[in-house]
Structure formats: structure tokens, C-alpha cells
Design an enzyme around this catalytic site. Sequence first.
Site, mmCIF file in Angstrom:
data_model
loop_
_atom_site.group_PDB
_atom_site.id
_atom_site.type_symbol
_atom_site.label_atom_id
_atom_site.label_comp_id
_atom_site.label_asym_id
_atom_site.label_seq_id
_atom_site.Cartn_x
_atom_site.Cartn_y
_atom_site.Cartn_z
ATOM 1 C CE LYS A 127 -3.285 2.705 2.633
ATOM 2 N NZ LYS A 127 -4.366 2.735 3.616
ATOM 3 N N GLY A 144 -9.154 9.173 9.133
ATOM 4 C CA GLY A 144 -9.531 9.318 10.532
ATOM 5 C C GLY A 144 -10.708 10.225 10.807
ATOM 6 C CB ALA A 188 -8.925 7.517 3.760
ATOM 7 C CB THR A 218 -10.388 5.580 11.971
ATOM 8 O OG1 THR A 218 -9.103 5.903 11.446
ATOM 9 C CG2 THR A 218 -10.638 6.405 13.227
#
Lengths: 257, 65, 378
Positions: A97, A158, A184, A207
Site C-alpha cells: 500500500k 480518521g 479513508a 479508524t
Amino acid sequence: MSDLIIGGRTFRSRLFLGTGKFRSNREMAAAIAASGTEMVTVAMKRIETTNASDDMLVHVQRDGLQLLPNTSGVRDAEEAVFAAQLSREAFGTNFLKLEIHPDPRYLLPDSTETLRATEELVKLGFVVLPYCAADPTLCKRLAEAGAAAVMPLGAPIGTNLGLRTRDFLQIIIEQATVPVVVDAGIGAPSHAAEAMEMGADACLVNTAIAVAGQPAAMAAAFKQAVEAGRQAFEAVLPVQAANLRAEASSPLTAFLD
Amino acid sequence: MQVFVNNRPHDTSAVNVAELVAELQLPAAGIAVAQGRSLITKAQWADTLLTEGCQLTIIKAARGG
Amino acid sequence: MFSDELARLSWDDTTAAIAAKTADDVERALRRPKPTVDDFMALISPAAEPYLEIMARLSRRYTEERFGRTVSLFIPLYLTNSCTNSCVYCGFHVANKMPRTILTPAEMEREYAAIKELGPFENLLLVTGENPAKAGVPYLAKALDLAKPHFSNLKIEVMPLATEEYAELRRHGMNGVICFQETYHRDNYKSYHPRGMKSNFEWRVNGFDRMGQAGVHSIGMGVLIGLEKEWRTDLTMMAYHLRYLQHHYWRTKYSVNFPRMCPAENGGFQPNCLMTDRELAQLTFAMRIFDHDVDISYSTRELPAFRDHMATLGVTTMSAGSRTEPGGYACYPEALEQFEVSDPRSVDEVVNALKTMGVEPVWKDWDSVFDKHLSDGR
């Protein structure tokens, strides 16, 4: 439901997990198990010579789980290539990644460095999954450079804000020649379901699971959401109602009469 | 001799990288060693001699990504 | 290559599917934000006929959003009518006894000058028959070189070429290629093009891939409406082709043409179907709804009033003042034309008509100054 193939590997689960932000290796392992995922990210850190901490790797080394080393922390292509070589050596996989974010505040990816690094890493034999801006042209360039997939963000890392970039994700998905993994910003199972309904090939979630009240239970919820979203997409969603009433003014087609 | 591991000084009785890794009780899998920007592969560990003050980077798996 | 994709599509199944489309299918197609080829089939089917007015509105809206209220003008110049092919419908058929012309460089210059007298054209389409020996790639390169100082956007409509040949012509300033597939019906294709290089279906249908691979900036496609009875199926295949090319050659702009054959006057080839004006309007609206970005181009085959109205409803490129004989602007104005021009208006008349309709004619939107592939290093 159809299988997903990335880098020559078949995935039956379209939910990938990030392993950061968990309270403990044990909680991370429980979440991984509950999610049904077949690919998890791993990071690298410098060892402490004075205190040998618990080896994280034993918790993710199990049959069928693909490791996806992450270059997070690097700030340019050159650092990314070095980090990639270390990670290939450490984890024994070509999967990578690619994450380059020089801005430590918002952690948004550097498009220029990401494209350069992808070109270089593909030549070095890596299976590159670049984390990138939801920029359709960039995604086309990454695919041309040989990326095994593209991983555009839904929202900054996040933030759990969901698919802020949905209009651009739609374009990316429409034009894609490689799998699209939304990575994300996914903050709830409904966001993941939305991404899958749109036609994304997979979601990467970190997250939202790691800092949930009960990570394993949340991971299980995400598992269902990704499956439901994908199943809906494959079942072909009906078109939403729109206003089709003709306007009351002189007809445009009168000249054809 | 004294070597630097991740910029921290470390006294070691190891003569090569393989012995240093064992001395640090690092797991067999999931680590990588580099000197400067050069990767030292596992196959090369036994043959890579340590020198006084040499700078090594040793990384291992961590949660993240 | 597209021929592989095309082989997976069934002509008969497609024909049946179009015929089976219902009002529900049409309404779904009109609502879908990103219509599929299946939606296009519904929109060109007989079931969509009652929806013509709403299709016109949507077509106008999407066209205005993407293109504004403008129409791009171009002019064709036939450089040659010398042809080795035997297309059964064409006046330039190899067996037709007629004077054959291959314009010389000096004649080309005269034609370019004459065109500039007609109007401030910047978009030029160079058309030839297929005679590679006497008017092949070097001949085209020369024509492009001579045209470059006068026109900022050069397109060619010639026989399908090899990838490297397209790349070579790009270096001489060629900006776009138009090539009508004529028909996507693989088996019947040969009956319309029995001899010559044009009889090779694969070579032609895969020519678009070769253009894409050569980095051609603009690709124009078309089905000759009147060859296959089932024009809806033929155009559906073209829609598949368009999507395929957009997917593989994403840096390229695309353009579609709907050349419509008229009944022949003097015992020549009679079209197997006659498309009505309403059907052509429906097709145009359907294409615009299917693809908001594709350029839709009308030639002077169509009548003035029809062109003028459609310029406000979906058409984004038109020719004006066209002569379809080689050297028709200066050197040989009496020669045999390839097709009969139905809009014989002067360029000024066309421009005024468009303005009256509320559409602004645009002469140029690309300049070769920007093209880094020109071999003179600009």
C-alpha cells in the site's frame, strides 16, 4: 457474489482492514476475525533495542490473510521506494500500500510523489495499491503506470466523514480499468454500503472499527454492510425517481410535424 | 563494539548482522535490516560483518496503515 | 481489439431486445444518470417515439450544459475520387467510368484559398478515396503540410490506416480522423463492399483501436443508415463501440455522424431502409441522452430547416458551404459529387440561420500550436 482479483490474488471478502489505532494486538485480532477480511495492512516501525514488545505479526499471520505493508510515514517517492524494499524483505510479499503524505495534519496524499513512486515500484515488481486523492485523471495515470488497484479517499484519514468525494468516486468507478478500493474516511457501515452500491470493488476501513466502542462487533457490522452493498450492486439497483413531466411551453419538436 | 541501531547506541558482542538480530531477540519473520539506504537481505545477514560505529536501521511489523 | 468484443454481441438478440422495449424501459433510461447501451436501445426503439418531446428537452439541456449554445463549423475538401474499392452505394466505385481526380499540391493550395474566401473556416476535413499507390500516406502528409498554415484543426476521412501511419500523419498536424464503419453487421458487410481493401471488415472495425493507440486526438464514427434494414441494431453496435473506445483510449475525444441515404435517383443502390426525420431526431436525442459529451455532427446531406432546428437540440458540429466533388471549390466545380448536398446554402446563410436560432457558430477551438507532436518542433 463475484470474486475480486487484485495482483493475481482472489479475494472473496471485499472488506480490507487497517490495523492501526487499536488498543491492543488482541483487540485487533478479534476485529480481524469478526470482519472476515482476507487482507490487512501492516506498518513498520523501528525496533527498540531495550524493550522487546509483543510481536504484532503473529496475530496476523494466518492462512489466507494477505498482508499489505504500508509505506505510511514516508514523505516522497524516494523514501517510499526504500520503505517498500524494506517491507518486501520483512513481510515476504510484493503487495504494497503506497501511502505518501508529507502533510502531517490532514494526511492527504501527495499525488505527484504517489504517481512517481508507483511508476518506479511497478518496475521493481511490486503489486502497488496506491492510496490517492479522488482524482479521476490521477487514477487513470496510476492504472496506466501499472498499479494493481487504485485506492481513492472518501474523506481525510480518521475523520469518519464518509464519502465526501462521492461525485468523483463515481467518475473513477465508471472509468476504472483496475479495481477501485475506497480507502479513508469511511466512518460507518452505511458509508461502506454506499461505496459498494456505487460500484466500488472494495472498502478499506481502519479508524471506524479500531476506535469503535466494541471493535469486533463493529467489524462484524462492516462485514455485513460491504456484503449487502455489493449484493445490491450486482442485483442492479433500480433507478431513482426523477421529474419527467414535460414543461408547459411550446413544443421543441413541432418542426418535425 | 558499539554500533547504532535506529540512531541509538548499542553495545554488542555480535560480529555480524545475524548474531546481532539474535542478540536483540528479534523474531525471525517480519523484520528488515538496512545499512544507510542499502537493504541487507536475510541471506546476507551472516556474511555482513559489523564495524565500530556502523549505522543500522532495523524495522519490524507494527499495527498501522 | 473491438472485433473481439463485437464477436460476443448477437445481432439478432439485440434486434429482438430493441423491439421488446417498453415504455417502462424508456422511462428508466430517461431517468438514469449514466445511461447504459441498454438504455440507448430503449431510447431509439419504437417505444420511445411518444417521448420525443421530453427527449428533445433533455437533449437540449445536456447539450447546453456541456457545449453551451454553440455549434462548431467545418468544411470538407475532397482531395481525390480515385478509388480501388467497390462500395455498391458509392459514386466513386472503381468500375464507374468517370474522370478521376487526384489534386496536385498546387490545386490543393487553390482549394484552401477558395475555402478561406467562403468563410473563416479553421476546421478542415480532408477526404479521399482509397488509392494507396497514388494517394497514400505521403500524399496525405503533403496535403496536411500545405493546409497547416491556413487551418488550425485538420481532420482526415480516408481508408483505415496502420497505427504507425496515423502516428506519422499526427506529426504532420493531423488532429482527428473520421471513419464510418458503414455497418457493424459482419456478414452483410461484404455484400456492400465486395472487393478491394474495404472488403476487409476486421481491418476497418479495428482501425479505431489503431487510431487510439496512435494517440489520435479526435475520432469520428458513423453507420451508413440505409445499408442494414435494422438501423437501430447497427447504431446500438456503434454505441457499444463508442463505450469501448472511451474506456480504452480515454484521452481521445469522440464524434458521431448519422449519414442517412436517400433513395437513389438513377437506378443506383436503393437503401434497404429509409429513416424518417422524426427517427433521425429521435436517434440524435437518444445519443445525446446516452452521452452528454460526444460531439454529434450533421453534414449537408440534411435539409436546411432540419439542420437549423437540430442545432439547438443536440447537434454540436456542422459543415457548411460543402462541395463533395474533388476540387469543388476552385479547380473542378463541375465534377461528380460523392453525395448530393441537400443544404446548398452559402456559408453566410448558414451562419445567419444559426444565429437566428440562438446558436453561436464557432470556427475554432483547437490550435495546432498546442500540439507537441508536430515534427517541425513548434
